[in-house]
Motif scaffolding. Structure first.
Motif, short mmCIF file in Angstrom:
data_model
loop_
_atom_site.label_atom_id
_atom_site.label_comp_id
_atom_site.label_asym_id
_atom_site.label_seq_id
_atom_site.Cartn_x
_atom_site.Cartn_y
_atom_site.Cartn_z
N THR A 1 -103.89 -11.36 -160.58
CA THR A 1 -103.53 -10.90 -159.24
C THR A 1 -102.46 -9.82 -159.38
O THR A 1 -102.13 -9.41 -160.49
CB THR A 1 -103.09 -12.07 -158.32
OG1 THR A 1 -102.92 -11.59 -156.99
CG2 THR A 1 -101.81 -12.72 -158.80
N THR A 2 -101.96 -9.34 -158.25
CA THR A 2 -101.05 -8.20 -158.26
C THR A 2 -99.78 -8.53 -157.49
O THR A 2 -99.86 -9.03 -156.36
CB THR A 2 -101.71 -6.98 -157.57
OG1 THR A 2 -103.04 -6.85 -158.06
CG2 THR A 2 -100.95 -5.72 -157.84
N VAL A 3 -98.64 -8.27 -158.08
CA VAL A 3 -97.37 -8.44 -157.36
C VAL A 3 -96.95 -7.09 -156.80
O VAL A 3 -97.00 -6.09 -157.50
CB VAL A 3 -96.26 -8.97 -158.29
CG1 VAL A 3 -94.92 -8.94 -157.58
CG2 VAL A 3 -96.56 -10.39 -158.72
N GLY A 4 -96.54 -7.09 -155.56
CA GLY A 4 -96.14 -5.84 -154.91
C GLY A 4 -97.15 -5.45 -153.88
O GLY A 4 -98.27 -5.97 -153.87
N PRO A 5 -96.81 -4.53 -153.01
CA PRO A 5 -97.66 -4.27 -151.85
C PRO A 5 -98.91 -3.47 -152.14
O PRO A 5 -99.91 -3.60 -151.45
CB PRO A 5 -96.73 -3.51 -150.90
CG PRO A 5 -95.67 -2.92 -151.76
CD PRO A 5 -95.54 -3.80 -152.96
N VAL A 6 -98.90 -2.60 -153.14
CA VAL A 6 -100.06 -1.75 -153.37
C VAL A 6 -100.65 -2.06 -154.73
O VAL A 6 -99.95 -2.12 -155.73
CB VAL A 6 -99.69 -0.26 -153.28
CG1 VAL A 6 -100.92 0.61 -153.48
CG2 VAL A 6 -99.04 0.04 -151.95
N LYS A 7 -101.97 -2.25 -154.74
CA LYS A 7 -102.62 -2.65 -155.98
C LYS A 7 -102.38 -1.71 -157.13
O LYS A 7 -102.07 -2.11 -158.22
CB LYS A 7 -104.13 -2.77 -155.74
CG LYS A 7 -104.56 -4.18 -155.44
CD LYS A 7 -106.05 -4.27 -155.44
CE LYS A 7 -106.45 -5.37 -154.47
NZ LYS A 7 -107.87 -5.44 -154.25
N GLU B 1 -100.09 0.34 -157.72
CA GLU B 1 -98.71 0.46 -158.20
C GLU B 1 -98.16 -0.87 -158.71
O GLU B 1 -97.26 -0.90 -159.52
CB GLU B 1 -97.80 0.95 -157.08
CG GLU B 1 -98.16 2.34 -156.59
CD GLU B 1 -97.36 2.70 -155.35
OE1 GLU B 1 -96.36 2.00 -155.07
OE2 GLU B 1 -97.73 3.67 -154.68
N VAL C 1 -100.48 -9.39 -162.77
CA VAL C 1 -99.93 -10.64 -163.30
C VAL C 1 -101.04 -11.69 -163.33
O VAL C 1 -102.14 -11.46 -162.81
CB VAL C 1 -98.73 -11.14 -162.46
CG1 VAL C 1 -97.53 -10.21 -162.58
CG2 VAL C 1 -99.14 -11.33 -161.01
#
Lengths: 453, 453
Positions: free
Chosen positions: B138-144, B146, B150
C-alpha cells in the motif's frame, strides 16, 4: 493546571527511557507518526483494553464481543459512505512544494518561510483544494490488475454492522443490546503528530448499542454517563475531563447527536472518545447495498419490526493510554531527592509488585526469589536486586508499580516482609504467606488518585 | 483417532451456530478465507493469548513484551529478504483461466474438468511458473506516485529485530533474554482454506530469544520442550501433538535447525508452531542495511561483543484456537440424550460459570441474579433463565462452560447452590458466600482432559 508538572516532552522522554513507547522503525530513520509499544507500554495498554472489556462485557449482560477482519468486502465502504466522503481537502503549494489540509491551513507553517507565523502563506502559490481519500488501498490476489481493490478499515464499527444479523441469530439478544470490538484501524492522514495522540495506525475500542428508535435519546444519555465514569473510576481527575456536545454544523451526516469526552492533554483539550447517536443510518445503508433484511423482528409480535437505532461510544486505546500516562505523571521529593512517579490506578499499572532483597547477601536474595516466584503466579511481578534500595524504589515508582515488597534481615527470622505503597509511602509488615491475598485484596479495593489530595 | 467424533464440518458448524467464528463480510457474499470472531470466539482467543502472555511474560523473568506497528519502514523487508524472496511460484492455465501454485499443482483441480483427479491437468495449457510476492502493498501519503510504497508485515518477528537495540538500552537485559509479541500479520496467498487454519490475515504469537551463539543449541532444545508443554498443560492430548524436525532441504536460508509442533487436525497433521534457530541472520542483515551496530557488548568486559543468535518459537493464535476447539470437541449421552460438549481447559473456556435458576418463580430468579452479579466481578459469567434446565446445561456444555450454578428451592432456605461440573457431571452443594472462592480455586487447580480417560 498551574501546579501540574507534566509536559508532552516529559512523557515522550519517560516513554522512551523506560520502554513504554518507541518511534517505529527507528534504525531506518523512522516512519512518520508510527510508534511501537515497548514492554511496559504493552502491559499498560493491555490493562487499559482489559478494563474496557471488563466494563463492556464482564460487568454487563447486554453486550457481546466481536473481532472482525481488518480487510472487509469493498462494498462495505461504498455503503458506509467512506469511499465517497472519507476525504481531506488538500492544498498544494507550487513554491514550497508542501501539502496542507485546507481546513488546517491557518495552523500550518509555510515551507519557504517557516519563521513567520503559522497560517501566513503569502510567499506561497497555493492550488485549489482537492479531496483525498484517507483509506489505505491494497489488492487481494496475485495480480494487481485482476485482483480486487480492498481497503484497510478506517474504523472498526462497520464490521459490527455487517455482523448484526448473525448476532440476532446466535446470541438470543434483542434490542437494547450492544456489540463491542477492539482492533486496529488505519487512516492515511497527512496531519498527524503529538506522539501517540494521532497516528496513521491506531487501536480503537468501539461499541455499537442497538436500541428501539424511541429509546435512543435515553440510551445516548446512559452511555455519556457510563463512559465518563469509566475514566473517572480508573483515576482520571474530574477537572481534566469534560463532555463537549457537537454543534449542529459539526455533526456527521449520519448523526443526530454527538458528544466528545475531552481530556486536558498538555496540548490542550482534545477528544478522547466520541459518543454518537447514529440513528439507523448504517443498518439502512448496508440493508440497501446487500439486499438483506437487517430489521429486528420481535418473535412474540412479528408486526413489531424495525431497524434499531445505534448509540456508539468510540474510544481510542492509544489516546486513552496517553491520557492515563499524562494524568498519572507526577514529581515529588523524598528525603531531599527528586522523584518521578506514575500514580496509575493499580489495575492499570504494568507491574503490580516488585520484590527487592534489601542486600544481596545473608540469604535475602534466595528468600526474595522464592517470594517473587510465588507472587508471579498471581500478578505481574518483578524481581530487582541491582543497586541501592532507594534507587530500586525510584525505578518502580517511575513505571507506576503500586507496591514493593522488601525482604530484610527480619524476614529471614519471622517470614514477614515490608509492603511499601508507591503513593502513601507507608510500609506495612506482612507475613509472606498472606502476601498474595493482601495484594489481590488491594487490587480489588476502590482507588482514589492521590493527586486529588 | 478412530473413536474421535470430531470433523472440520462439525467445528465450522458449531462455530457459526454458537457465535465463535463467522465468515467475514458475509452479507456481501464474503471475502475468501477471511473470518470474523464472534462473542465466544473472542473470549476463547483472548484466553489463548492471555495464556501465552502468562507463559512468556508473567511466569518468567527473562522475556519482555513488544507491540510494533503493522506498517514498518520498507527497508525492513529488503533487509529481511522478504522483498526478494517471499514469493510463491504461480502457474496460469490459458484454457481454464485458473492460477495454481507450482509447488501445489499436484493437489489442485483442473478448472475445466474438476471431476478428474487432482493434479491431472492434461486438458490445461499451462504457462511457466512466475514468482509472486506475498506481501500486501500500500502507499503512505496522499498521492500514490509521490507516496512511499509500504507493506503490511508478513510476520511480526522483524519488528522485534528492529527494536533489539532499544531493548538492550532500556530493559537492562542481556542475552539470554527474549522479546515477545502478539499481533496481526498479512500474507496475500492464493492457497488458503481449511477454515481459520490458513487465512490471509492472521494473528501471530512470536518470541525472539537472543542468546550467546555457543548456547544456541541448548536454548533451541529448551524452547522445543517449553512450547510442547504449553499445549499439553492447556489440555491438548499428547497423542495428537508431535514434533517434526525439518529436513535439510526444507530449512529456510536463515535457519540451521527448525522443528514444527504439529497437531492432528481433522485434515491431518499440520503445523501449529515453528521453532527455529535463526542464527544471527536477522540482526546481521539489519545491521548492514541500517549501518547501526546491533552487537551486544558486555559492560563488564567490552571485548566480549557479539551478534546474538536467535531462537524463535512462532505460533499462530488462530491455529492454536482451532486446535483447542478441535481437541475439546466431544459428544456423549446423558440420560438418553445426545450432548455436544467442548471439554476446554477451564482457563480457556469463554465463560467460566453459568448461573441458572431452576424455575422462573418463587424468588429463584432474584437470588440467581444476585449470585450472578456477585460472580461477574471475578470471572466471565452468564445468567440464563430461558427454557428447561437440561437444555440450559446443554447450551453451556456446547460452549465449554466448566461450571454451572443452579439456584433451587433449597437455595432460598439455606443460601447454598449446586455447582455442576461439565465433565464429571458431579453436583456439589456450595454456600453462596464461598462460591467465588471455590471457582477461583478450581480455576487455579491443575487440570487434566477427561478425554484422556
Amino acid at each position: 493546571m498551574a501546579t501540574d508538572v507534566v509536559t508532552m516532552d516529559k512523557i515522550v522522554s519517560l516513554c522512551k527511557r523506560r520502554g513504554f513507547v518507541f518511534p517505529s522503525s527507528e534504525i531506518y530513520g523512522g516512519l512518520g507518526s508510527s510508534y511501537d509499544y515497548g514492554h511496559y507500554g504493552v502491559l499498560l495498554k493491555n490493562n487499559v483494553k482489559a478494563q474496557w472489556w471488563r466494563a463492556m462485557l464482564q460487568e454487563r449482560d447486554d453486550i457481546v464481543a466481536l473481532d472482525s477482519a481488518i480487510i472487509q468486502h469493498p462494498t462495505t465502504w461504498r455503503a458506509s459512505g467512506h469511499l465517497a466522503g472519507f476525504t481531506d481537502p488538500l492544498i498544494d503549494c507550487r513554491t514550497c512544494k508542501l501539502r496542507f489540509r485546507a481546513d488546517k491551513l491557518g495552523e500550518e507553517q509555510c515551507g519557504r518561510k517557516p519563521s513567520v507565523h503559522p497560517g501566513e502563506h503569502e510567499a506561497c502559490s497555493l492550488t485549489a483544494a482537492r479531496d483525498f481519500n484517507l483509506m489505505f488501498e491494497t489488492t487481494v490476489g496475485p495480480v494487481k490488475e485482476e485482483g480486487a481493490t480492498v481497503y484497510l478499515r478506517p474504523e472498526t464499527a462497520q464490521g459490527i454492522f455487517l455482523n448484526f444479523k448473525n448476532y440476532l441469530q446466535f446470541s438470543r439478544k434483542k434490542p437494547p443490546f450492544g456489540i463491542a470490538q477492539i482492533g486496529k484501524s488505519f487512516r492515511n492522514e497527512i496531519t498527524t503528530g503529538n506522539f501517540i495522540f494521532r497516528t496513521r495506525e491506531f487501536e480503537q475500542m468501539e461499541m455499537e448499542f442497538f436500541v428501539p428508535p424511541a429509546d435512543a435519546e435515553r440510551w445516548f444519555e446512559h452511555w455519556l454517563e457510563q463512559r465518563m465514569n469509566w475514566y473517572l473510576e480508573l483515576g482520571i481527575r474530574p477537572d481534566h475531563l469534560h463532555l463537549r456536545a457537537h454543534d449542529q454544523d459539526e455533526l456527521s451526516h449520519y448523526s443526530s447527536a454527538t458528544s466528545d469526552i475531552e481530556y486536558l492533554f498538555p496540548i490542550g483539550w482534545q477528544e478522547l472518545e466520541g459518543i454518537a447517536n447514529r440513528g439507523d443510518f448504517d443498518l439502512r445503508q448496508h440493508a440497501e447495498h446487500s439486499g438483506q433484511k437487517l430489521e429486528y423482528v420481535d418473535t412474540a409480535d412479528p408486526s413489531a419490526r424495525y431497524l434499531p437505532y445505534v448509540i456508539e461510544p468510540a474510544a481510542g486505546a492509544d489516546r486513552a493510554t496517553l491520557a492515563f500516562l499524562v494524568d498519572a505523571y507526577d514529581e515529588d521529593e523524598i528525603g531531599g531527592e527528586r522523584r518521578t512517579v506514575l500514580r496509575l490506578h493499580p489495575l492499570l499499572s504494568p507491574v503490580k509488585v516488585a520484590v527487592l532483597p534489601l542486600v544481596r547477601k545473608d540469604g535475602q536474595p534466595e528468600l526474595a526469589g522464592e517470594v517473587y516466584r510465588e507472587l508471579r503466579h498471581r500478578v505481574q511481578a518483578e524481581y530487582d536486586d541491582g543497586g541501592a534500595i532507594g534507587r530500586r524504589y525510584r525505578r518502580q515508582d517511575e513505571i507506576g508499580t503500586p507496591w514493593a515488597v522488601t525482604i530484610d534481615h527480619q524476614s529471614l527470622e519471622d517470614r514477614t516482609v515490608t509492603l511499601r505503597d508507591r503513593d502513601s509511602l507507608a510500609q506495612d509488615r506482612v507475613a509472606i504467606d498472606e502476601l498474595a491475598g493482601e495484594i489481590e485484596a488491594r487490587l480489588r479495593a476502590p482507588w482514589r488518585s492521590p493527586k486529588l489530595g
